[in-house]
Scaffold this motif. Sequence first.
Motif, short mmCIF file in Angstrom:
data_model
loop_
_atom_site.label_atom_id
_atom_site.label_comp_id
_atom_site.label_asym_id
_atom_site.label_seq_id
_atom_site.Cartn_x
_atom_site.Cartn_y
_atom_site.Cartn_z
N GLU A 110 56.07 66.39 27.14
CA GLU A 110 55.69 66.86 28.47
C GLU A 110 55.03 68.23 28.40
N GLU A 111 55.56 69.11 27.56
CA GLU A 111 54.97 70.43 27.42
C GLU A 111 53.55 70.34 26.86
N CYS A 112 53.37 69.48 25.85
CA CYS A 112 52.02 69.29 25.28
C CYS A 112 51.07 68.70 26.32
N ASP A 113 51.57 67.73 27.12
CA ASP A 113 50.73 67.14 28.16
C ASP A 113 50.30 68.19 29.18
N ARG A 114 51.24 69.05 29.59
CA ARG A 114 50.89 70.11 30.56
C ARG A 114 49.83 71.04 29.98
N LYS A 115 49.99 71.42 28.73
CA LYS A 115 49.01 72.32 28.11
C LYS A 115 47.65 71.66 27.99
N LEU A 116 47.64 70.36 27.62
CA LEU A 116 46.37 69.65 27.49
C LEU A 116 45.67 69.50 28.84
N ILE A 117 46.43 69.24 29.90
CA ILE A 117 45.83 69.12 31.23
C ILE A 117 45.25 70.46 31.67
N ALA A 118 45.97 71.55 31.43
CA ALA A 118 45.46 72.87 31.78
C ALA A 118 44.19 73.18 31.00
N LEU A 119 44.18 72.85 29.71
CA LEU A 119 43.00 73.08 28.88
C LEU A 119 41.83 72.23 29.37
N ARG A 120 42.10 70.96 29.72
CA ARG A 120 41.05 70.09 30.23
C ARG A 120 40.44 70.66 31.51
N ASP A 121 41.30 71.15 32.41
CA ASP A 121 40.80 71.71 33.67
C ASP A 121 39.93 72.95 33.41
N SER A 124 36.64 71.84 31.99
CA SER A 124 35.84 71.18 33.01
C SER A 124 35.17 72.20 33.93
N ILE A 125 35.92 73.21 34.33
CA ILE A 125 35.36 74.25 35.20
C ILE A 125 34.24 74.99 34.48
N ASP A 126 34.49 75.39 33.23
CA ASP A 126 33.47 76.11 32.47
C ASP A 126 32.23 75.24 32.26
N LEU A 127 32.43 73.97 31.95
CA LEU A 127 31.31 73.06 31.73
C LEU A 127 30.49 72.89 33.01
N TYR A 128 31.17 72.78 34.14
CA TYR A 128 30.46 72.64 35.42
C TYR A 128 29.61 73.88 35.68
N GLU A 129 30.19 75.06 35.44
CA GLU A 129 29.43 76.29 35.67
C GLU A 129 28.22 76.38 34.74
N LEU A 130 28.40 75.99 33.49
CA LEU A 130 27.29 76.01 32.55
C LEU A 130 26.19 75.02 32.95
#
Length: 194
Positions: A110-121, A124-130
């Motif tokens: 669960e901890e790894c999943d939370r970290k991966l979701i935060a990293l994905r978000d 995603s935000i940085d990619l959208y801005e770029l």
Amino acid sequence: MAQQRALPQSKETLLQSYNKRLKDDVKSIMDNFTEIIKTAKIEDETQVSRATQGEQDNYEMHVRAANIVRAGESLMKLVSDLKQFLILNDFPSVNEAVDQRNQQLRALQEECDRKLIALRDEVSIDLYELEEEYYSSRALAQVSEQASRAELLINRQCAPSPGRGIAGIEMKVTEPQGWGRHTSISAWGPVCSS
């Protein structure tokens, strides 16, 4: 802890045999040790000569010491057998250990999943801005390039003259469902002839 359960007949018989082995080995150690102590006493004159009696006592002590060693090894084997029996047949503690390890691994997952979701978000935000920056600069460059081409084309074909209207330029920037933006330029006004 969990309440005591009745053991199957084979396990009960096995435990009884372990108990019997324990009692026999301890009794053997005690008997042989007692006999060695008795043999160590010096007795009064007997019909057998002292040298012969000494050799007989020495031999008896060696045999009894070997019996003590054998009984001790048998007890060590019994301890090993009991450990093996406990490991193989103590299902509640084995299940508890497995459940505890499962809980630890689930928490880690669960901890790894939370970290991966935060990293994905974040990605995603940085990619959208770029993408916004890239496509907006690219679209502006295309619009200005197409506008200058259209204006040059119109100026060549239509020079304003008396009685004729002036051609205009209409630019549309559209953003379809897919990625990127498309720019279209169309000329309007009277058709010019050179």
